[in-house]
Design an enzyme around this catalytic site. Structure first.
Site, PDB file in Angstrom:
ATOM      1  N   HIS A 262      10.969 103.977  -3.324  1.00 35.76           N
ATOM      2  CA  HIS A 262      11.599 103.626  -4.593  1.00 35.76           C
ATOM      3  C   HIS A 262      11.331 104.684  -5.655  1.00 35.76           C
ATOM      4  CE1 HIS A 262      12.000  99.068  -3.567  1.00 35.76           C
ATOM      5  NE2 HIS A 262      13.027  99.784  -3.145  1.00 35.76           N
ATOM      6  N   HIS A 397      22.502 102.826   2.996  1.00 32.48           N
ATOM      7  CA  HIS A 397      21.601 103.939   2.671  1.00 32.48           C
ATOM      8  C   HIS A 397      21.899 105.172   3.510  1.00 32.48           C
ATOM      9  CE1 HIS A 397      18.803 102.189  -0.227  1.00 32.48           C
ATOM     10  NE2 HIS A 397      18.824 101.085   0.473  1.00 32.48           N
TER      11      HIS A 397
END
Length: 422
Positions: A262, A397
């Protein structure tokens, strides 16, 4: 074409300048798209197993359906056959069986026999992806895309956006009561991505300013105060929750500790936001670049090869030691994406090296040339694992990793493709 400066700043020998590399990226993206197509089910899209098949019983997942709709919509804008009908299927399901037609908003799974699903809470994470999917579908001209966007923004603005806090609220009961006593970085991070896309599609700059406010809270305040180690879990009074999910460290969305993947994902989004602000209003806070650089380096320092083997680990503790050593594919994809963004933004050779290093790792360990797609997770010895993520459910992703290096930092995916391909 928007954003010419970063292209000029690329080193002469950069992979991003090489036609064979760009063709390789395009080919990998198309392989992922083809692998994912069997995920279509009557009520949306469902998770595939390791072989790319639907394991019985295959039930539509709303978050997956929204992500798939976004990807297929952008791919249809590139003229790739089969993607337009799949995007239209996703839009129809998000407007139909996946939607709460009594109280509005979206459930995580479709109702069964007219009854609400077992988990009927309305999640900010899901609604961010519905807004993203709707914006991409609108750009691609998918039937009812604009209707979905209007519905998504109405719910997003009325229920999730907190003007006072400058962030998105986390979750509610089906009837919008019982707001969860939680503020999370993950849902807000994906909301930043969706806000930028919505701003591009609607022409309403308020969404871009909301993205900036979220970034100011989570990154320029909370992460900066923590030396760019980003705590993700808070209550509604913004008290940090350091023991949150201590007993469930492999949670897929809210794991215990901190997530280096993240850190680097935020880094990429900050650079996209900087580019979006420069493109639309001619100025952007200088700290967006500074924070993006710091986050990338923190993520790679604390997450990459921490146990002697290559790859970015899933989570670290408050002493910055690995908790879950497994390497989810999305962490690698986001690290590569951030390296590419920093390379285009700065031209620094270190980001070219990271870009190559991470793609080499993905190619040698994660691209599954026997069964197709990408292996979703590897253990600390880089062997296939399913501790956090089973099967091969996620297209989002991996596919975005193959197209991001081909596009400018701004505008957002669908809008950039519409400009690039015309």
């Amino acid at each position: 074409m928007a954003e010419p400066l970063p292209a000029l700043m690329l080193p002469a020998a950069s992979w991003l300048r090489l036609s064979p590399h760009r063709r390789w990226l395009d080919m990998q993206g198309q392989r992922l798209l083809d692998f994912s197509k069997p995920s279509r089910v009557a009520q949306g899209f469902a998770a595939l197993d390791d072989d790319g098949a639907l394991p019985p019983p295959a039930t539509a997942d709303s978050t997956l359906s929204a992500r798939m709709t976004h990807v297929y919509a952008v791919a249809s804008g590139r003229g790739l056959p089969g993607c337009g009908p799949l995007a239209a299927h996703g839009v129809a399901c998000l407007l139909g069986p996946l939607r709460d037609h009594e109280h509005d908003g979206w459930f995580l799974t479709p109702p069964t026999d007219g009854s609400r699903p077992a988990d009927a809470r309305k999640q900010a994470y899901l609604h961010a992806f519905v807004a993203l999917a709707a914006s991409s579908a609108t750009v691609a001209g998918v039937p009812e895309g604009r209707a979905l966007l209007d519905a998504a923004l109405r719910v997003w603005e009325e229920h999730f956006w907190s003007e006072q806090e400058g962030v998105f609220r986390e979750s509610f009961a089906a009837d919008w009561s019982d707001e969860e006593n939680y503020r999370g970085a993950n849902a807000n991070m994906h909301s930043v991505e969706a806000c930028m896309a919505v701003a591009d599609v609607t022409g309403n700059p308020v969404w871009r300013q909301r993205a900036l406010r979220v970034v100011e809270r989570f990154i320029h305040t909370l992460a900066r105060e923590a030396d760019y180690f980003l705590p993700e879990h808070y209550d509604r009074n913004w008290t940090q929750l350091p023991d949150y999910h201590r007993n469930t460290p492999t949670d897929a969305l809210r794991p215990y500790g901190m997530t280096p993947g993240h850190f680097v994902e935020w880094s990429h989004l900050l650079l996209k936001l900087e580019a979006a602000l420069l493109r639309t209003q001619g100025n952007a806070p200088s700290w967006l670049l500074d924070d993006a650089v710091a986050l990338f380096h923190r993520g790679m320092e604390t997450g990459w090869a921490r146990d002697g083997a290559p790859g970015l680990v899933y989570t670290i503790d408050w002493n910055h030691q690995p908790v879950v050593h497994n390497r989810p594919h999305w962490c690698q994809a986001e690290a590569m994406t951030a390296a590419a963004a920093l390379l285009k933004r700065t031209g620094h050779a270190q980001y070219e090296q990271w870009y190559r290093t991470i793609w080499n790792y993905i190619d040698l360990y994660m691209i599954d040339r026997k069964r197709g797609g990408w292996i979703q997770e590897l253990d600390q010895h880089n062997r296939p694992s399913a501790v956090v993520y089973a099967g091969k459910a996620d297209l989002y992703h991996a596919w975005q990793a193959t197209i991001t290096p081909l596009l400018p930092l701004a505008p957002s995916f669908a809008t950039a493709v519409s400009l690039l391909e015309n």
